[in-house]
Design an enzyme around this catalytic site. Structure first.
Site, PDB file in Angstrom:
ATOM      1  CG  HIS A  19     -24.205  92.057  27.534  1.00 24.96           C
ATOM      2  ND1 HIS A  19     -24.617  93.175  26.847  1.00 24.96           N
ATOM      3  CD2 HIS A  19     -25.233  91.168  27.455  1.00 24.96           C
ATOM      4  CE1 HIS A  19     -25.844  92.966  26.375  1.00 24.96           C
ATOM      5  NE2 HIS A  19     -26.233  91.759  26.724  1.00 24.96           N
ATOM      6  CG  ASP A  38     -28.585  89.506  21.913  1.00 21.21           C
ATOM      7  OD1 ASP A  38     -28.422  88.298  22.163  1.00 21.21           O
ATOM      8  OD2 ASP A  38     -29.130  90.303  22.710  1.00 21.21           O
ATOM      9  CG  HIS A  50     -30.323  92.353  25.565  1.00 22.16           C
ATOM     10  ND1 HIS A  50     -30.747  91.069  25.292  1.00 22.16           N
ATOM     11  CD2 HIS A  50     -31.127  92.833  26.544  1.00 22.16           C
ATOM     12  CE1 HIS A  50     -31.773  90.781  26.088  1.00 22.16           C
ATOM     13  NE2 HIS A  50     -32.026  91.832  26.850  1.00 22.16           N
ATOM     14  CG  ASP A 108     -31.948  88.253  23.225  1.00 22.21           C
ATOM     15  OD1 ASP A 108     -31.727  88.668  22.067  1.00 22.21           O
ATOM     16  OD2 ASP A 108     -31.156  88.402  24.168  1.00 22.21           O
TER      17      ASP A 108
HETATM   18 ZN   LIG Z   1     -29.606  89.501  24.461  1.00 21.48          ZN
END
Ligand SMILES: [Zn+2]
Length: 351
Positions: free
Chosen positions: A127, A163, A165, A252
């Site tokens: 990120h 991931d 996200h 995750d």
């Molecule tokens: Zn994540």
């Protein structure tokens, strides 16, 4: 059977985050599980230390301003650099070691010592943007590794991000760069942080068509994610013929992990990597570097990482975990998504 280097140092535990979900025990617990595994006992995994990234390498991706901010916050004893992101006293040095894990991995591959490397590091990176730390990430480990690979003379780097996200930082850094494909399967940004990663985000300028996004609806299973990998991402990888494959390995999406609504199992992570390994063999002699991103369920994440390593070392594994069920309507939604994504991407690729 293929030997796998696992890059790790206890210094990764020194990024102190208190009660935050991204905490040192993620790695402590993972190492315990790995050290009790058959592939570790059989010496198929070899644990090696990272090196520190030098600032010049980090500045290929990030601004001097961001580095100064992290450094001065650490010097003051720590604090929050973003509402969700902590810097502690030693975080600057630990972040350089996390990025340096990816760089060490490149060197090991370059020296011909390994074809497969897993970097068990923290803080995570995908990120982090050019001038901004956020989403538990300080600097972007996979992006710094990709830039270094280009600097070493490679022309085609492929990043696969599984991931839950979307790796908005990585995508943004390479948005106009055709030398780096960024392909991500994640939970739809309409329902999850960081809100990006729609199918129409395909890159811009010379990099148009080189960013691939598959935003899965909540409750999607590993079977559906694998379908996206096989029908969209792998054919593109084959066509692109990368010289190195980097994997942003985030765990995750597991159905026990509370930070997303995906329903992957430990087997999903085995299958993801098995597919990548099988394809990599034909496109780049199987050179793969996986770098840890998220994954916060302390019970299942360590086993999911073990499954990735088993697939990287081409070991077989017996299914232990049953996949949660998806309704017919939910499955249909993913089928439609695949069709739509193919339509958008067929402008650039033979899919
Ligand atoms: Zn994540």
């Amino acid at each position: 059977m293929e030997k796998v280097a696992l890059i790790y140092t206890e210094d990764y535990l020194k990024h102190e985050t208190g009660r935050h979900v991204e905490k040192a025990s993620r790695l402590i617990r993972t190492l315990e599980v790995l050290e009790n595994s058959k592939i570790y006992r059989d010496k198929i995994i070899e644990i090696l230390k990272p090196r520190k990234a030098i600032e010049e390498e980090v500045l290929k991706v990030h601004s001097e301003n961001l580095l100064r901010k992290i450094r001065s916050l650490a010097f003051k004893g720590g604090g929050r650099i973003a509402p969700d992101t902590i810097v502690s006293k030693q975080s600057y040095d630990v972040a350089l070691l996390a990025a340096g894990g990816g760089l060490r991995a490149l060197e090991l591959i370059n020296e011909g010592r390994f074809n497969r490397v897993f970097v068990l590091c923290r803080p995570p990176g995908h990120h982090a943007e050019h001038n901004r730390a956020k989403g538990f990430c300080l600097i972007n480990n996979v992006a710094i590794t990709a830039k270094k690979a280009l600097k070493m003379g490679l022309k085609k780097v492929f990043i696969f991000d599984f991931d839950a996200h979307h790796g908005d930082g990585t995508q943004k850094i390479f948005y106009e760069d055709p030398n780096v494909v960024y392909a991500s399967i994640h939970q739809d940004g309409k329902t999850l942080y960081p809100r990006t990663g729609g199918i129409r985000e395909v890159g811009a300028g010379g990099g148009e068509g080189y960013k691939i996004n598959i935003p899965l609806p909540p409750r999607s299973t590993g079977t559906m994610a694998l379908k996206c990998l096989k029908e969209i991402i792998l054919p593109i990888m084959k066509e692109y013929k990368p010289e190195i494959i980097l994997v942003s390995a985030g765990y995750d999406g597991h159905w026990h992990d509370r930070t997303s609504d995906l329903m992957y199992t430990t087997e999903t992570y085995y299958e993801f990597m098995k597919e990548i390994v099988n394809n990599a063999r034909n496109v780049n002699n199987g050179k793969i570097i996986a770098i840890l991103e998220g994954g916060y369920d302390l019970k299942y994440m360590p086993y999911s990482i073990l499954k990735t390593l088993e697939a990287m070392s081409e070991n077989n594994w017996i299914t232990l975990e049953k996949e949660p069920k998806m309704s017919t309507i939910e499955r249909k939604t993913v089928e439609i998504l695949i069709k739509k994504a193919k339509k958008v991407l067929s402008k650039y690729w033979n899919i």
